[in-house]
Design a protein around this motif. Structure first.
Motif, PDB file in Angstrom:
ATOM      1  N   LEU A 207      19.172  86.170  64.974  1.00 25.01           N
ATOM      2  CA  LEU A 207      19.664  85.274  66.010  1.00 25.01           C
ATOM      3  C   LEU A 207      18.492  84.644  66.743  1.00 25.01           C
ATOM      4  O   LEU A 207      18.602  83.552  67.296  1.00 25.01           O
ATOM      5  CB  LEU A 207      20.536  86.043  67.005  1.00 25.01           C
ATOM      6  CG  LEU A 207      21.790  86.689  66.426  1.00 25.01           C
ATOM      7  CD1 LEU A 207      22.504  87.504  67.501  1.00 25.01           C
ATOM      8  CD2 LEU A 207      22.721  85.643  65.859  1.00 25.01           C
ATOM      9  N   LEU A 208      17.390  85.350  66.754  1.00 23.56           N
ATOM     10  CA  LEU A 208      16.198  84.869  67.439  1.00 23.56           C
ATOM     11  C   LEU A 208      15.257  84.283  66.397  1.00 23.56           C
ATOM     12  O   LEU A 208      14.412  84.971  65.841  1.00 23.56           O
ATOM     13  CB  LEU A 208      15.519  86.008  68.209  1.00 23.56           C
ATOM     14  CG  LEU A 208      16.381  86.678  69.267  1.00 23.56           C
ATOM     15  CD1 LEU A 208      15.685  87.910  69.828  1.00 23.56           C
ATOM     16  CD2 LEU A 208      16.720  85.698  70.368  1.00 23.56           C
ATOM     17  N   THR A 209      15.432  82.997  66.132  1.00 25.76           N
ATOM     18  CA  THR A 209      14.592  82.339  65.138  1.00 25.76           C
ATOM     19  C   THR A 209      13.154  82.300  65.621  1.00 25.76           C
ATOM     20  O   THR A 209      12.864  82.521  66.802  1.00 25.76           O
ATOM     21  CB  THR A 209      15.087  80.903  64.903  1.00 25.76           C
ATOM     22  OG1 THR A 209      14.945  80.174  66.143  1.00 25.76           O
ATOM     23  CG2 THR A 209      16.538  80.875  64.429  1.00 25.76           C
ATOM     24  N   ASN A 210      12.247  81.999  64.710  1.00 22.19           N
ATOM     25  CA  ASN A 210      10.841  81.891  65.086  1.00 22.19           C
ATOM     26  C   ASN A 210      10.668  80.853  66.195  1.00 22.19           C
ATOM     27  O   ASN A 210       9.895  81.067  67.126  1.00 22.19           O
ATOM     28  CB  ASN A 210       9.982  81.521  63.875  1.00 22.19           C
ATOM     29  CG  ASN A 210       9.837  82.661  62.903  1.00 22.19           C
ATOM     30  OD1 ASN A 210      10.217  83.792  63.186  1.00 22.19           O
ATOM     31  ND2 ASN A 210       9.290  82.369  61.741  1.00 22.19           N
TER      32      ASN A 210
ATOM     33  N   ILE B 279      12.793  79.960  68.536  1.00 21.39           N
ATOM     34  CA  ILE B 279      13.257  80.511  69.815  1.00 21.39           C
ATOM     35  C   ILE B 279      12.228  81.492  70.363  1.00 21.39           C
ATOM     36  O   ILE B 279      11.887  81.455  71.547  1.00 21.39           O
ATOM     37  CB  ILE B 279      14.632  81.189  69.659  1.00 21.39           C
ATOM     38  CG1 ILE B 279      15.715  80.138  69.402  1.00 21.39           C
ATOM     39  CG2 ILE B 279      14.973  82.018  70.887  1.00 21.39           C
ATOM     40  CD1 ILE B 279      17.069  80.716  69.038  1.00 21.39           C
ATOM     41  N   LEU B 280      11.717  82.371  69.500  1.00 13.48           N
ATOM     42  CA  LEU B 280      10.721  83.347  69.952  1.00 13.48           C
ATOM     43  C   LEU B 280       9.456  82.661  70.459  1.00 13.48           C
ATOM     44  O   LEU B 280       8.903  83.047  71.486  1.00 13.48           O
ATOM     45  CB  LEU B 280      10.389  84.318  68.819  1.00 13.48           C
ATOM     46  CG  LEU B 280      11.518  85.273  68.423  1.00 13.48           C
ATOM     47  CD1 LEU B 280      11.153  86.017  67.144  1.00 13.48           C
ATOM     48  CD2 LEU B 280      11.844  86.232  69.540  1.00 13.48           C
ATOM     49  N   GLU B 281       9.018  81.617  69.759  1.00 11.31           N
ATOM     50  CA  GLU B 281       7.839  80.878  70.208  1.00 11.31           C
ATOM     51  C   GLU B 281       8.061  80.267  71.583  1.00 11.31           C
ATOM     52  O   GLU B 281       7.195  80.338  72.456  1.00 11.31           O
ATOM     53  CB  GLU B 281       7.494  79.789  69.194  1.00 11.31           C
ATOM     54  CG  GLU B 281       6.948  80.329  67.892  1.00 11.31           C
ATOM     55  CD  GLU B 281       6.906  79.285  66.788  1.00 11.31           C
ATOM     56  OE1 GLU B 281       7.306  78.116  67.024  1.00 11.31           O
ATOM     57  OE2 GLU B 281       6.490  79.640  65.675  1.00 11.31           O
ATOM     58  N   GLU B 282       9.234  79.672  71.779  1.00 10.12           N
ATOM     59  CA  GLU B 282       9.527  79.051  73.073  1.00 10.12           C
ATOM     60  C   GLU B 282       9.632  80.097  74.178  1.00 10.12           C
ATOM     61  O   GLU B 282       9.168  79.876  75.296  1.00 10.12           O
ATOM     62  CB  GLU B 282      10.804  78.213  73.002  1.00 10.12           C
ATOM     63  CG  GLU B 282      10.714  77.012  72.073  1.00 10.12           C
ATOM     64  CD  GLU B 282       9.588  76.042  72.414  1.00 10.12           C
ATOM     65  OE1 GLU B 282       9.202  75.938  73.598  1.00 10.12           O
ATOM     66  OE2 GLU B 282       9.091  75.375  71.483  1.00 10.12           O
ATOM     67  N   LEU B 283      10.220  81.242  73.873  1.00  5.42           N
ATOM     68  CA  LEU B 283      10.300  82.314  74.863  1.00  5.42           C
ATOM     69  C   LEU B 283       8.907  82.783  75.268  1.00  5.42           C
ATOM     70  O   LEU B 283       8.625  82.993  76.451  1.00  5.42           O
ATOM     71  CB  LEU B 283      11.122  83.493  74.328  1.00  5.42           C
ATOM     72  CG  LEU B 283      12.620  83.274  74.217  1.00  5.42           C
ATOM     73  CD1 LEU B 283      13.277  84.468  73.523  1.00  5.42           C
ATOM     74  CD2 LEU B 283      13.240  83.045  75.592  1.00  5.42           C
ATOM     75  N   ILE B 284       8.025  82.921  74.297  1.00  4.15           N
ATOM     76  CA  ILE B 284       6.654  83.347  74.586  1.00  4.15           C
ATOM     77  C   ILE B 284       5.974  82.323  75.495  1.00  4.15           C
ATOM     78  O   ILE B 284       5.258  82.683  76.426  1.00  4.15           O
ATOM     79  CB  ILE B 284       5.857  83.565  73.282  1.00  4.15           C
ATOM     80  CG1 ILE B 284       6.392  84.813  72.564  1.00  4.15           C
ATOM     81  CG2 ILE B 284       4.356  83.678  73.550  1.00  4.15           C
ATOM     82  CD1 ILE B 284       5.900  84.974  71.142  1.00  4.15           C
TER      83      ILE B 284
END
Length: 135
Positions: A67-70, A72-77
């Motif tokens: 559910l947490l695509t790369n 999304i994870l990059e943007e969260l970081i």
């Protein structure tokens, strides 16, 4: 609320059941909407988020669709350290809860029209998602 103690050897102890449990048992608590908190056995620090993240990581390593695509994870970081970081978490939570509420309405509505042989909305959505390009 159940209190789960996590020990240095990574074992988790359910204080209400007086027994050691597995991470899969914690996952089942989440699925059953059982409130719990994971605390460090020595310091009492709250380890709940880390434990939940560990469950997500294990689900993905078992082949579950992420559910947490790369992206999304990059943007969260990128949000960490940003001036808006304090509002992003609650905003994302609010959006997900609104989505879940609407999803429940749609599922309830579609159940009224389901019959054998006709694909469900979940079947159609899965087929659509499987057809999307993988990034």
């Amino acid at each position: 609320m159940k209190i789960l103690k996590k020990y240095p050897n990574r074992r988790i102890y359910d204080t209400s059941a007086s027994a050691y449990i597995k991470l899969e048992d914690v996952r089942q608590m989440v699925l059953n909407y059982e409130p719990f908190q994971v605390v460090d056995s020595k310091t009492g620090d709250d380890l709940t988020r880390g434990t939940l993240m560990q469950i997500v990581t294990e689900l993905e390593s078992e082949g579950q669709r992420s559910l947490l695509t790369n992206r999304i994870l990059e943007e969260l970081i990128r949000f960490y350290g940003d001036q808006f970081a304090t509002v992003i978490g609650p905003l994302i939570e609010q959006q997900i809860l609104a989505f879940l509420k609407e999803q429940d309405k749609v599922r309830s509505h579609l159940k009224q029209f389901s019959s054998p042989g006709i694909p469900t909305a979940e079947d159609l959505l899965k087929k659509y998602l499987d057809s999307l390009p993988k990034f």
